[in-house]
Write a protein that holds these residues in place. Structure first.
Motif, PDB file in Angstrom:
ATOM      1  N   ASN A 130      31.315  44.190  54.131  1.00  0.00           N
ATOM      2  CA  ASN A 130      32.548  43.574  53.643  1.00  0.00           C
ATOM      3  C   ASN A 130      32.813  44.180  52.278  1.00  0.00           C
ATOM      4  OD1 ASN A 130      33.997  41.895  51.840  1.00  0.00           O
ATOM      5  ND2 ASN A 130      33.648  40.077  53.092  1.00  0.00           N
ATOM      6  N   MET A 131      33.967  44.782  52.150  1.00  0.00           N
ATOM      7  CA  MET A 131      34.303  45.551  50.954  1.00  0.00           C
ATOM      8  C   MET A 131      34.228  44.702  49.677  1.00  0.00           C
ATOM      9  SD  MET A 131      34.554  48.583  50.419  1.00  0.00           S
ATOM     10  CE  MET A 131      35.276  50.105  50.103  1.00  0.00           C
ATOM     11  N   ILE A 132      34.686  43.449  49.752  1.00  0.00           N
ATOM     12  CA  ILE A 132      34.689  42.587  48.559  1.00  0.00           C
ATOM     13  C   ILE A 132      33.256  42.348  48.080  1.00  0.00           C
ATOM     14  CG2 ILE A 132      35.301  40.300  47.664  1.00  0.00           C
ATOM     15  CD1 ILE A 132      37.768  42.050  48.146  1.00  0.00           C
ATOM     16  N   GLU A 133      32.375  42.074  49.035  1.00  0.00           N
ATOM     17  CA  GLU A 133      30.955  41.867  48.710  1.00  0.00           C
ATOM     18  C   GLU A 133      30.369  43.141  48.105  1.00  0.00           C
ATOM     19  OE1 GLU A 133      26.816  41.017  51.097  1.00  0.00           O
ATOM     20  OE2 GLU A 133      28.690  40.434  52.097  1.00  0.00           O
ATOM     21  N   ALA A 134      30.729  44.280  48.681  1.00  0.00           N
ATOM     22  CA  ALA A 134      30.231  45.568  48.189  1.00  0.00           C
ATOM     23  C   ALA A 134      30.702  45.815  46.757  1.00  0.00           C
ATOM     24  CB  ALA A 134      30.705  46.694  49.103  1.00  0.00           C
ATOM     25  N   LEU A 135      31.967  45.485  46.481  1.00  0.00           N
ATOM     26  CA  LEU A 135      32.497  45.677  45.132  1.00  0.00           C
ATOM     27  C   LEU A 135      31.777  44.774  44.142  1.00  0.00           C
ATOM     28  CD1 LEU A 135      36.345  45.994  45.839  1.00  0.00           C
ATOM     29  CD2 LEU A 135      34.750  47.836  45.279  1.00  0.00           C
ATOM     30  N   SER A 136      31.448  43.558  44.597  1.00  0.00           N
ATOM     31  CA  SER A 136      30.735  42.645  43.701  1.00  0.00           C
ATOM     32  C   SER A 136      29.313  43.133  43.424  1.00  0.00           C
ATOM     33  CB  SER A 136      30.712  41.222  44.285  1.00  0.00           C
ATOM     34  OG  SER A 136      29.818  41.163  45.383  1.00  0.00           O
ATOM     35  N   LYS A 137      28.773  43.946  44.334  1.00  0.00           N
ATOM     36  CA  LYS A 137      27.440  44.549  44.117  1.00  0.00           C
ATOM     37  C   LYS A 137      27.512  45.809  43.260  1.00  0.00           C
ATOM     38  CE  LYS A 137      25.026  43.087  48.333  1.00  0.00           C
ATOM     39  NZ  LYS A 137      24.168  43.535  49.434  1.00  0.00           N
ATOM     40  N   GLY A 138      28.730  46.165  42.833  1.00  0.00           N
ATOM     41  CA  GLY A 138      28.886  47.338  41.974  1.00  0.00           C
ATOM     42  C   GLY A 138      28.912  48.661  42.707  1.00  0.00           C
ATOM     43  N   LEU A 139      29.153  48.621  44.031  1.00  0.00           N
ATOM     44  CA  LEU A 139      29.143  49.876  44.800  1.00  0.00           C
ATOM     45  C   LEU A 139      30.410  50.712  44.611  1.00  0.00           C
ATOM     46  CD1 LEU A 139      27.413  48.834  48.148  1.00  0.00           C
ATOM     47  CD2 LEU A 139      26.641  50.617  46.597  1.00  0.00           C
ATOM     48  N   GLY A 140      31.513  50.060  44.197  1.00  0.00           N
ATOM     49  CA  GLY A 140      32.786  50.783  44.064  1.00  0.00           C
ATOM     50  C   GLY A 140      32.704  52.018  43.184  1.00  0.00           C
ATOM     51  N   PRO A 141      32.345  51.842  41.900  1.00  0.00           N
ATOM     52  CA  PRO A 141      32.249  53.007  41.008  1.00  0.00           C
ATOM     53  C   PRO A 141      31.179  54.005  41.434  1.00  0.00           C
ATOM     54  CG  PRO A 141      32.377  50.967  39.745  1.00  0.00           C
ATOM     55  CD  PRO A 141      32.187  50.580  41.180  1.00  0.00           C
ATOM     56  N   LYS A 142      30.089  53.519  42.038  1.00  0.00           N
ATOM     57  CA  LYS A 142      29.016  54.433  42.481  1.00  0.00           C
ATOM     58  C   LYS A 142      29.523  55.378  43.567  1.00  0.00           C
ATOM     59  CE  LYS A 142      24.903  51.680  41.500  1.00  0.00           C
ATOM     60  NZ  LYS A 142      23.818  50.880  42.086  1.00  0.00           N
TER      61      LYS A 142
END
Length: 264
Positions: A130-142
């Protein structure tokens, strides 16, 4: 463990035995510009990957380590994305793929595809959990940073451009335009620009067309149906070079069939 029997790839057959791998290499890697490997065991891992023997590719690549981890990460990511039906196994295989890709970037920091695969494995994992969960884990910038590194090392990496475009499209879709720009620097215009470059760089590969179709549907929904349809139809007329492209075209056919009834 994750290496108990994997489902078999049952699609179009590809035979890349002997010198065939070398002969078809440039076509196989039109979208990612991987140089033909020197080590025979790394060649073996790539051969297994392209033929759809994904578990063999992981085993061979892991045993070799270093440059072998690149095809291993490709194989694990593609297998988890397309062929694994068990959700827990899928997550475990994505995690293995991310780990192998990360090790590959350490072992071969100048290999564009190590960074590309780190982005793709994390991106596919993010879409799955789930993209929102992934973003909350800081995966977006990585993910963005890995694709940026890939494109610095290899500016003509069509699939890297498609991934950068998809990153922008996903975040705009999940977070909303304004916040996507402020929080992540993600913009529709960036997505469109990278999709364009991707198609221009690998016009005979189905991947850029399929990725662009998905991205347009994410960003523009209903109003992009006609363009998305044309892109998917184009992809389906192309000759798959390997198992991954055959799986991708199969999924494009399924999307095409579903498009008329899709609601946004």
């Amino acid at each position: 463990g994750i290496m108990e029997q994997w489902a078999r790839y049952e699609g179009v057959r590809f035979d890349l035995t002997g010198p065939t791998l070398r002969e078809r290499w440039d076509n196989l890697h039109a979208g990612n510009k991987e140089p033909f490997p020197v080590e025979e065991r790394v060649q073996e891992a790539w051969r297994a990957y392209h033929e759809g023997r994904f578990q063999d590719a992981v085993t061979l690549g892991q045993a070799h380590g270093g440059a072998g981890l690149v095809p291993a990460a490709f194989a694990a990511t593609i297998y988890a994305n397309y062929l694994e039906s068990d959700e827990d196994k899928k997550v475990a295989i994505f995690e293995t793929a991310m780990d192998m890709a990360e090790k590959a970037t350490e072992a071969c920091p100048d290999n564009a595809n190590a960074h590309y695969m780190l982005a793709v494995s994390r991106g596919r994992y993010s879409q799955f959990i789930n993209m929102i969960e992934a973003l909350s884990k800081g995966l977006g910038p990585k993910i963005r940073d890995s694709v940026t590194r890939c494109l610095e090392l290899q500016p003509d990496h069509a699939e890297g451009h498609a991934t950068m475009a998809g990153w922008n499209a996903e975040i705009v879709d999940k977070v909303g335009g304004m916040l996507a720009g402020l929080s992540f620097g993600a913009k529709k215009a960036n997505a469109e620009e990278h999709y364009e470059q991707s198609v221009a760089l690998a016009p005979t590969s189905p991947v850029p067309y399929i990725e662009k179709a998905h991205g347009l549907l994410l960003m523009y929904g209903e109003s992009s149906k006609d363009e998305a349809t044309a892109l998917l139809e184009k992809a389906c007329t192309l000759e798959p070079a390997d198992a991954m492209q055959a799986l991708d075209i199969g999924r494009a056919r399924a999307t095409l069939a579903a498009l008329p009834t899709m609601t946004f």
